[in-house]
Scaffold this motif. Structure first.
Motif, PDB file in Angstrom:
ATOM      1  N   ASP A  14       0.643  -1.207   0.027  1.00 14.65           N
ATOM      2  CA  ASP A  14       0.282   0.193   0.253  1.00 14.65           C
ATOM      3  C   ASP A  14       1.084   1.336   0.079  1.00 14.65           C
ATOM      4  OD1 ASP A  14      -2.134  -2.046   0.238  1.00 14.65           O
ATOM      5  OD2 ASP A  14      -2.671  -1.129   2.143  1.00 14.65           O
ATOM      6  N   ALA A  15       1.787   1.210   0.800  1.00 12.90           N
ATOM      7  CA  ALA A  15       3.298   2.274   1.073  1.00 12.90           C
ATOM      8  C   ALA A  15       4.128   2.515  -1.062  1.00 12.90           C
ATOM      9  CB  ALA A  15       3.481   2.122   2.066  1.00 12.90           C
ATOM     10  N   GLY A  16       3.776   1.431  -1.985  1.00 10.23           N
ATOM     11  CA  GLY A  16       4.051   1.365  -2.971  1.00 10.23           C
ATOM     12  C   GLY A  16       5.562   1.096  -2.640  1.00 10.23           C
ATOM     13  N   LYS A  17       6.313   0.115  -1.463  1.00  8.08           N
ATOM     14  CA  LYS A  17       7.163  -0.196  -1.944  1.00  8.08           C
ATOM     15  C   LYS A  17       7.376  -1.249  -2.172  1.00  8.08           C
ATOM     16  CE  LYS A  17       8.909   2.867   1.156  1.00  8.08           C
ATOM     17  NZ  LYS A  17       9.294   3.757   0.994  1.00  8.08           N
ATOM     18  N   ALA A  18       8.393  -1.531  -2.783  1.00  7.40           N
ATOM     19  CA  ALA A  18       8.969  -3.397  -3.125  1.00  7.40           C
ATOM     20  C   ALA A  18       9.100  -4.264  -1.901  1.00  7.40           C
ATOM     21  CB  ALA A  18      10.069  -3.170  -4.693  1.00  7.40           C
ATOM     22  N   VAL A  19       8.754  -5.136  -2.293  1.00  9.43           N
ATOM     23  CA  VAL A  19       8.788  -6.482  -1.393  1.00  9.43           C
ATOM     24  C   VAL A  19       9.077  -7.904  -1.134  1.00  9.43           C
ATOM     25  CG1 VAL A  19       6.710  -7.934   0.106  1.00  9.43           C
ATOM     26  CG2 VAL A  19       5.717  -5.616  -0.333  1.00  9.43           C
ATOM     27  N   THR A  20      10.185  -7.520  -0.264  1.00  9.17           N
ATOM     28  CA  THR A  20      11.044  -8.980  -0.664  1.00  9.17           C
ATOM     29  C   THR A  20      10.816  -9.550   0.478  1.00  9.17           C
ATOM     30  OG1 THR A  20      12.782  -8.057  -1.898  1.00  9.17           O
ATOM     31  CG2 THR A  20      13.422 -10.033  -0.917  1.00  9.17           C
ATOM     32  N   PHE A  21      10.046 -11.279   0.300  1.00  7.82           N
ATOM     33  CA  PHE A  21       9.986 -11.719   0.599  1.00  7.82           C
ATOM     34  C   PHE A  21      11.036 -13.123   1.472  1.00  7.82           C
ATOM     35  CE2 PHE A  21       8.188 -15.600   4.070  1.00  7.82           C
ATOM     36  CZ  PHE A  21       7.625 -14.729   4.636  1.00  7.82           C
ATOM     37  N   TYR A  22      11.786 -13.164   2.936  1.00  5.78           N
ATOM     38  CA  TYR A  22      13.227 -13.426   2.998  1.00  5.78           C
ATOM     39  C   TYR A  22      13.062 -14.066   4.423  1.00  5.78           C
ATOM     40  CZ  TYR A  22      17.915 -13.522   3.430  1.00  5.78           C
ATOM     41  OH  TYR A  22      19.648 -13.533   3.387  1.00  5.78           O
ATOM     42  N   PRO A  23      12.754 -15.783   4.394  1.00  4.57           N
ATOM     43  CA  PRO A  23      12.439 -16.264   5.233  1.00  4.57           C
ATOM     44  C   PRO A  23      13.993 -16.742   6.046  1.00  4.57           C
ATOM     45  CG  PRO A  23      11.640 -17.784   3.734  1.00  4.57           C
ATOM     46  CD  PRO A  23      12.107 -16.145   2.949  1.00  4.57           C
ATOM     47  N   PHE A  24      13.891 -16.361   7.251  1.00  5.67           N
ATOM     48  CA  PHE A  24      15.088 -16.948   8.127  1.00  5.67           C
ATOM     49  C   PHE A  24      15.003 -17.829   8.743  1.00  5.67           C
ATOM     50  CE2 PHE A  24      18.892 -15.459   9.772  1.00  5.67           C
ATOM     51  CZ  PHE A  24      19.975 -14.680   8.801  1.00  5.67           C
ATOM     52  N   LEU A  25      16.258 -18.893   8.173  1.00  3.12           N
ATOM     53  CA  LEU A  25      15.849 -19.947   9.477  1.00  3.12           C
ATOM     54  C   LEU A  25      17.532 -20.011  10.498  1.00  3.12           C
ATOM     55  CD1 LEU A  25      15.543 -22.734   9.823  1.00  3.12           C
ATOM     56  CD2 LEU A  25      17.550 -23.777   8.268  1.00  3.12           C
ATOM     57  N   LEU A  26      16.166 -19.802  11.979  1.00  5.83           N
ATOM     58  CA  LEU A  26      17.430 -19.359  12.920  1.00  5.83           C
ATOM     59  C   LEU A  26      17.550 -21.072  13.846  1.00  5.83           C
ATOM     60  CD1 LEU A  26      16.706 -15.591  14.353  1.00  5.83           C
ATOM     61  CD2 LEU A  26      18.935 -16.822  12.832  1.00  5.83           C
ATOM     62  N   MET A  27      18.510 -21.615  14.366  1.00  7.67           N
ATOM     63  CA  MET A  27      17.863 -23.333  15.325  1.00  7.67           C
ATOM     64  C   MET A  27      18.427 -22.492  16.356  1.00  7.67           C
ATOM     65  SD  MET A  27      20.755 -25.539  12.935  1.00  7.67           S
ATOM     66  CE  MET A  27      22.170 -24.901  12.892  1.00  7.67           C
ATOM     67  N   ASP A  28      17.634 -22.609  16.825  1.00  6.87           N
ATOM     68  CA  ASP A  28      17.052 -22.383  18.773  1.00  6.87           C
ATOM     69  C   ASP A  28      17.583 -24.242  19.581  1.00  6.87           C
ATOM     70  OD1 ASP A  28      16.493 -21.945  21.489  1.00  6.87           O
ATOM     71  OD2 ASP A  28      14.529 -22.003  21.100  1.00  6.87           O
ATOM     72  N   GLN A  29      18.957 -23.495  19.289  1.00  6.45           N
ATOM     73  CA  GLN A  29      20.350 -25.415  19.809  1.00  6.45           C
ATOM     74  C   GLN A  29      20.934 -24.214  21.289  1.00  6.45           C
ATOM     75  OE1 GLN A  29      21.328 -28.252  18.226  1.00  6.45           O
ATOM     76  NE2 GLN A  29      23.123 -28.115  18.501  1.00  6.45           N
ATOM     77  N   LEU A  30      20.577 -25.011  22.477  1.00  9.27           N
ATOM     78  CA  LEU A  30      20.909 -24.278  23.952  1.00  9.27           C
ATOM     79  C   LEU A  30      22.462 -24.819  23.987  1.00  9.27           C
ATOM     80  CD1 LEU A  30      17.825 -23.344  25.355  1.00  9.27           C
ATOM     81  CD2 LEU A  30      19.621 -22.027  23.947  1.00  9.27           C
ATOM     82  N   SER A  31      23.608 -24.235  25.096  1.00  5.12           N
ATOM     83  CA  SER A  31      24.187 -25.230  25.396  1.00  5.12           C
ATOM     84  C   SER A  31      24.036 -26.105  26.461  1.00  5.12           C
ATOM     85  CB  SER A  31      25.184 -24.017  26.308  1.00  5.12           C
ATOM     86  OG  SER A  31      25.917 -24.405  26.609  1.00  5.12           O
ATOM     87  N   GLY A  32      24.734 -27.739  26.505  1.00  5.17           N
ATOM     88  CA  GLY A  32      24.577 -28.540  27.266  1.00  5.17           C
ATOM     89  C   GLY A  32      22.901 -29.398  26.223  1.00  5.17           C
ATOM     90  N   ASN A  33      22.730 -29.079  25.084  1.00  2.67           N
ATOM     91  CA  ASN A  33      22.620 -30.293  24.160  1.00  2.67           C
ATOM     92  C   ASN A  33      22.931 -31.749  23.773  1.00  2.67           C
ATOM     93  OD1 ASN A  33      23.886 -30.732  21.864  1.00  2.67           O
ATOM     94  ND2 ASN A  33      24.233 -27.752  22.764  1.00  2.67           N
ATOM     95  N   GLY A  34      23.669 -31.563  24.178  1.00  4.80           N
ATOM     96  CA  GLY A  34      24.828 -32.958  23.920  1.00  4.80           C
ATOM     97  C   GLY A  34      24.847 -33.345  22.640  1.00  4.80           C
TER      98      GLY A  34
END
Length: 181
Positions: free
Chosen positions: A10-30
């Motif tokens: 609606d604001a006249g902007k070009a739209v790029t969709f960029y799904p971003f993969l983040l890994m939620d693996q914590l310390s002590g995961n073994g």
């Protein structure tokens, strides 16, 4: 997501969709480090570390075998564009019970299509650990990304730019250190 895309449109902007993969693996995961550099996988690892159970170059790695293809296929999954139904801007998945990369990307492609129009869609970024895996035929993750891009193209149409955002180390090509060239 829908409101943000529509607000930009609606604001006249070009739209790029960029799904971003983040890994939620914590310390002590073994979990064993596939790169063999630590006793366990690092906390909140970079997606560029996604690889086979033992990374290429590690003793016992499936790299350069048909088994590497199986490991890559397991990550990507088998979700198909036809496994999704669209009801307005609600996306309903009716395919195999999997939490796969294809399901993730195809869901968002359908969502973007349901919003009306976007200008560009990124199917992934900085997955150098995957794009370097070889099976006995070639590079299965590269082929899987090519197929995924074609499937996203079928959902979004020919006018939408579709790409993959490579890590800087992917730009010059893969230079394996195993003598294979």
């Amino acid at each position: 997501v829908v409101e943000a895309i529509r607000a930009m449109q609606d604001a006249g902007k070009a739209v790029t969709f960029y799904p971003f993969l983040l890994m939620d693996q914590l310390s002590g995961n073994g979990r064993a480090d596939p790169y063999g550099k630590a006793d366990e996988q690092p906390e909140l690892p970079w997606r560029g570390r996604i690889t086979t159970s033992l990374a290429p170059g590690q003793s016992g790695s499936s790299d350069q075998t048909a088994s590497a293809s199986d490991e890559v296929a397991s990550f990507f999954g088998v979700a198909q564009p036809s496994d999704f139904a669209v009801n307005g801007t609600q996306i309903i998945y009716q395919g195999p019970a999997e939490q796969s990369y294809r399901r993730f990307i195809l869901h968002y492609a359908h969502l973007c299509a349901a919003t009306g129009r976007i200008d560009a869609f990124c199917i992934g970024s900085e997955m150098r650990g995957l794009t370097r895996i070889r099976d006995d035929q070639g590079f299965p993750a590269v082929e899987a990304l090519r197929q995924l891009a074609a499937d996203v193209r079928g959902i979004l149409g020919p006018e939408v730019k579709i790409g993959y955002a490579a890590d800087w180390s992917e730009y010059f090509g893969y230079q394996p250190q195993d003598g294979s060239g």
